[in-house]
Design an enzyme around this catalytic site. Structure first.
Site, PDB file in Angstrom:
ATOM      1  N   GLY A  49       0.787  -1.241   0.000  1.00 56.68           N
ATOM      2  CA  GLY A  49       0.000   0.000   0.000  1.00 56.68           C
ATOM      3  C   GLY A  49       0.811   1.279   0.000  1.00 56.68           C
ATOM      4  N   GLU A  50       1.909   1.286   0.713  1.00 55.19           N
ATOM      5  CA  GLU A  50       2.587   2.555   0.957  1.00 55.19           C
ATOM      6  C   GLU A  50       3.884   2.752   0.186  1.00 55.19           C
ATOM      7  OE1 GLU A  50       1.898   1.623   5.223  1.00 55.19           O
ATOM      8  OE2 GLU A  50       1.748   3.801   5.415  1.00 55.19           O
TER       9      GLU A  50
END
Ligand code: MOS
Length: 744
Positions: free
Chosen positions: A702-703
Site C-alpha cells: 500500500g505505501e
C-alpha cells in the site's frame, strides 16, 4: 502448496466489491439515514490561538429545526482516551472536544448545532456568535523554529560508528537542507459519523469512516465508560483514508456524545474545509543531510537530522530517518528526529509516514553525492548496496533492490541517459531522467479470521478488519478460495464490523500479510469441523478417520471414492454450517530485518520557452515479495505514485501568516495531481516470495510506492534543468530564472 498449483493467490482478479460500489449498493458512513435521525454541524474556530470569550447561541436556537447546541459550557464530561496503541486504543488529538475555552488551531470545533435536517443545522451553525481573545499564532515551521527549541524524539534516534568525525575526514562530502511542506489527506469520502445510542440497552452503534473498526470501538468505549461489547462500529465501505482515518478524531466523539445526550441518532459530517484542520495532516519537515564517501563512492558517513511541525496538543514525530538507517551500507550513521509546536491541528500518519518525506531528502542527497563523486546515480546506489540492515545488524529477510535498480534501468532504457544536465532534448523540450530507491518496513500484526462452510454450499469469511479501497475483500476471497480449493465465486467476505472476530487496523501496509495466514488456517479448521460432522453422520464415512478424508472442489470424501457436498453433510445432521476460526500472531522471527524495496525511474519534460514541466513517464520496479493480486497491487502502486507526484509538485497546506487561517482548504486551491498530470506509468513487480516473512511470502504494497517518488522527480528535474530544488512541492517559478535555454 507449490506455487505452480495456485489457482487464486498470485492471479490478477477484479475487485469482488466492485459491483456494489459501481451500483451504489455500497453504503458509506454518511449514507445511513436512521429512523428519527438528527443532523449535527460544527462551528469552527476562526482564530488559530487564544481563548473563547463568549458564545452567543440565542439567534441560532431560535432557528427552525434546531434541537440543541453544544459547546464547552454545555457538553457531557467524558474520559480522555488512553494512548495505548498496543492495547488498540488511540485518539489522534488527546484533548476532548469542547474540553475548555482554549483555541489551539484554526478550524477547531468550538460548538456543534444539532437540528432536524442537515440544512437547518448548517444554517444555525452559521448564526452561532463566538467572540475570542486571540493570541498571535504560529503556523509555519520556520516561525516555530525561531520561537521554540525543538523537542528531540529520543526513542527513534539511531547512531552507529562516528558519523560526525567520519564525515569531516572523508574525501568527498555534501551537506544540504531539504524542506517538505505540510500536506493534507484528501480521501474522496469525507470523515463522517452516524451514531445511534439506544438508552434501553445502553448500546452505541457508530457508522464511522475509519481504517480501524476495532480501534474505534475500543477507544469510544473507554471515553464513554462503556464495556466494549456495548459499542458497535461499522465501516463496510470506506472511500479511502491514507492514514487520516486510522484513529479517532474529535468529530466522532462529538457525534457519540450528542446521540447519548439526545437519545436520537446523530449524523455529523466533517466539511472538506475542516478536513484541512481537524482530522490530521502530514507535518512540514526540515531535514539536514550530510553524506560522505571515499574516492570510490563508498559511503563513509550518513547523517540525517530532521525536525517536523506538530500541534500544541501532541508531539508527533515524523520519522524521516526510518529508511535512512538501513537502506545503504554505511558504518558511521546517525538519524535523529525532533518536533516543534505550532498552531495547527495534530499531525498523523499519512501514506508512508516518515519514509515519504525522508526518502525525498535522502534520495535527493544520494543524487547530489553521486554527482560529487562523478558516478551514475544507479551505479552509485549499487555500489552502496547491502543485504544487511546496519541498524539491527541483521540480514534482510529478502531483498531485491539490486534487481529493482538493474532490471528497472534496463526496462527504462537508462543506458541512453547522458549525465550532463540539460543534455537530452526532444524538440523544444529538455528531458530529465531521475532515479530513486523506495523502501518501507514489512509489517505484520495479530489477526483472526472466521470461515463458515454453509449448507447452501457458499463460504463466508468474516473478520473485523476493513477494506479501505485497497482490495482487502478480494485478497481475502482469493486466500479462502485457495485454501479450500473452491471457486472464488462461491466465497462471500464480510468486513468492517467490530462484532466480527478480531481484525487488524488497515495501516502500515500490513493487512494482507497479517490476514492471509489466519484465513488459510480458519479455512482448514472449518474443513476439520466438517469432517467431524461427516464421520458422525454415518453412511460411507462412518468408520473413517479425519485424515482419511480430503476436501476437494467443495466436496468431502476418500480420494477416488464417493464425495459428498457440504450441503449433503450438513443437511443430514440438520446443521446450518461448519465454522472454523484461527488466530495468528504478528510476531516475527528475530533472525531477519523485514523490509520491502524498489526503485522509481522518472522522466520529466521541461519546455523552457513556455516554462512547462510535465512528468511524462514513471517506471516503478517493486520488490514486495509474493504479489497476491497483481491487479489490485498495481493499482496501489499507481495511486501511491500519484500521491508522490502530489508531494513533489503540488500539495501544500498553506496558512495565512497573520491570522493563522488555512487559505487553500478546498479541492480548487489545494492542488493534487489530476488525470492530465499523470504520466505513462509502468509497474514492474519483481515476484520474489518472502517465505522468511509469512507462509504466503507476501509483504505489503500500500505505501511503498509513495516513498522515493518525490526524490526521483526532483532528481529528474535537476537533470533537465540543472536546478537542484530542495524544497517541495517544486514550483515553476523556482525553475524559471536563469534557465538552461538562455545559455543554449
Ligand atoms: Mo497508513 S499512513 O498506516 O494508513
Amino acid at each position: 502448496m507449490s506455487e505452480s498449483n495456485q489457482r487464486y493467490i498470485g492471479q490478477a482478479r477484479p475487485r469482488i466489491d466492485g459491483p456494489k460500489k459501481l451500483s451504489g449498493e455500497a453504503r458509506y458512513a454518511a449514507d445511513h439515514h436512521l429512523p428519527d435521525m438528527t443532523y449535527a454541524y460544527g462551528v469552527f474556530s476562526t482564530i488559530a490561538s487564544g481563548r473563547i470569550n463568549d458564545i452567543d447561541t440565542s439567534a441560532a436556537e431560535a432557528m427552525p429545526g434546531v434541537i440543541d447546541i453544544f459547546h464547552h459550557d454545555r457538553f457531557p464530561s467524558l474520559h480522555r482516551s488512553p494512548d495505548n496503541f498496543a492495547n488498540g486504543t488511540k485518539v489522534d488529538e488527546p484533548r476532548l472536544p469542547f474540553e475548555d475555552d482554549r483555541i489551539y488551531y484554526a478550524g477547531q470545533f468550538v460548538a456543534m448545532v444539532v437540528a432536524e435536517s442537515f440544512e437547518q443545522a448548517r444554517a444555525a451553525a452559521y448564526e452561532v456568535q463566538v467572540s475570542y481573545r486571540p493570541d498571535t499564532p504560529i503556523t509555519r515551521l520556520e516561525e516555530a523554529l525561531e520561537q521554540h527549541k525543538p523537542t528531540p524524539d529520543e526513542g527513534s534516534r539511531h547512531e552507529r560508528g562516528n558519523p560526525d568525525s567520519a564525515w569531516k575526514k572523508a574525501p568527498q562530502r555534501i551537506e544540504a537542507v531539504y524542506n517538505t511542506a505540510m500536506e493534507t489527506h484528501n480521501p474522496m469520502e469525507m470523515h463522517a459519523s452516524t451514531a445511534a445510542w439506544d438508552g434501553q440497552s445502553g448500546r452505541l452503534v457508530l457508522y464511522e469512516s475509519t481504517q480501524g473498526v476495532v480501534f474505534t470501538r475500543n477507544t469510544i468505549a473507554r471515553m464513554f465508560g462503556l464495556l466494549q461489547d456495548k459499542v458497535e462500529v461499522k465501516a463496510p465501505f470506506i472511500g479511502s483514508g491514507f492514514g487520516g482515518k486510522l484513529f479517532v478524531w474529535p468529530h466522532a466523539v462529538a457525534a457519540c456524545a450528542a446521540t447519548r445526550s439526545l437519545g436520537r441518532p446523530v449524523q455529523l459530517m466533517v466539511p472538506r474545509a475542516q478536513m484541512f484542520t481537524t482530522t490530521g495532516h502530514r507535518p512540514a519537515t526540515r531535514q539536514t543531510l550530510k553524506l560522505a564517501t571515499d574516492a570510490d563512492g563508498r559511503l563513509q558517513a550518513v547523517i540525517h537530522d530532521s525536525v517536523n511541525s506538530t500541534s500544541m496538543l501532541a508531539d508527533v514525530p515524523e520519522l524521516c530517518g526510518r529508511c535512512t538507517k538501513s537502506l545503504y551500507a554505511c558504518d558511521n550513521l546517525r538519524v535523529s528526529h525532533a518536533t516543534v509546536p505550532m498552531n495547527c491541528g495534530t499531525p498523523t500518519a499519512m501514506r508512508a509516514p516518515g519514509a515519504a518525506p525522508g526518502l525525498f531528502a535522502l534520495e535527493s542527497a544520494m543524487d547530489e553525492m553521486a554527482e560529487a563523486v562523478g558516478m551514475d546515480p544507479v551505479a552509485f546506489r549499487l555500489r552502496n548496496y547491502t543485504e544487511r540492515d546496519g541498524s539491527q545488524d541483521l540480514p534482510f529477510s529478502s531483498i531485491h533492490l539490486k534487481q529493482a535498480l538493474e532490471e528497472g534501468a534496463r526496462r527504462f532504457g537508462w543506458e541512453k541517459r547522458t549525465a550532463k544536465p540539460g543534455s537530452m532534448r526532444d524538440g523544444d523540450e529538455i528531458l530529465g531522467w531521475g532515479v530513486a530507491a523506495c523502501n518501507w518496513e514489512a509489517l505484520k500484526v495479530d489477526a483472526k479470521a472466521q470461515v463458515t462452510l454453509q449448507a447452501d454450499d457458499r463460504v463466508l469469511v468474516s473478520c473485523a478488519t476493513q477494506d479501505i479501497g485497497t482490495g482487502t475483500y478480494t485478497v481475502i476471497a482469493q486466500g479462502a478460495a485457495e485454501a479450500l480449493g473452491v471457486p472464488i465465486e462461491s466465497i462471500d467476505v464480510e468486513l468492517g464490523d467490530s462484532r466480527y472476530i478480531y481484525g487488524p487496523l488497515s495501516g502500515g501496509s500490513w493487512v494482507t500479510a497479517s490476514i492471509l495466514p489466519a484465513v488459510a488456517q480458519a479455512a482448514r479448521a472449518a474443513v476439520e469441523e466438517l469432517k467431524g460432522y461427516a464421520i458422525a453422520r454415518g453412511g460411507p464415512f462412518e468408520s473413517r478417520k479425519k485424515d482419511d478424508l480430503s476436501f476437494e472442489n467443495g466436496a468431502l470424501g476418500v480420494k477416488g471414492g464417493e464425495m459428498l457436498s457440504v450441503a449433503e453433510i450438513l443437511q443430514a445432521r440438520r446443521l446450518a454450517n461448519a465454522v472454523g476460526e484461527a488466530s495468528t500472531s504478528g510476531e516475527l522471527g528475530k533472525a531477519y530485518s523485514y523490509r520491502s524495496f524498489g526503485a522509481h525511474f522518472v522522466e520529466v519534460r521541461w519546455d523552457p520557452g513556455i516554462s512547462r514541466l510535465r512528468v511524462s513517464h514513471v517506471l516503478s520496479a517493486i520488490d514486495v515479495g509474493k504479489v497476491v493480486n497483481p491487479r489490485t497491487a498495481a493499482n496501489q502502486v499507481e495511486g501511491a505514485v500519484a500521491m508522490g507526484l502530489g508531494m513533489a509538485l503540488f500539495e501544500h497546506t498553506e496558512f495565512d501568516q497573520a491570522s493563522g487561517l488555512p487559505v487553500n482548504n478546498d479541492y480548487a486551491e489545494y492542488l493534487v495531481p489530476s488525470h492530465a498530470d499523470f504520466p505513462d506509468m509502468e509497474v514492474m513487480f519483481l515476484h520474489y516470495p518472502d517465505y522468511n516473512f509469512t507462509s504466503e511470502g507476501a509483504r505489503g504494497v500500500g505505501e511503498i510506492g509513495t516513498t522515493g517518488l518525490a526524490g526521483a522527480v526532483a532528481n529528474a528535474i535537476y537533470h533537465a534543468t540543472g536546478k537542484r530544488i530542495r524544497d517541495i512541492p517544486i514550483r515553476l517559478e523556482q525553475l524559471m530564472v536563469d534557465d538552461l535555454a538562455a545559455t543554449g
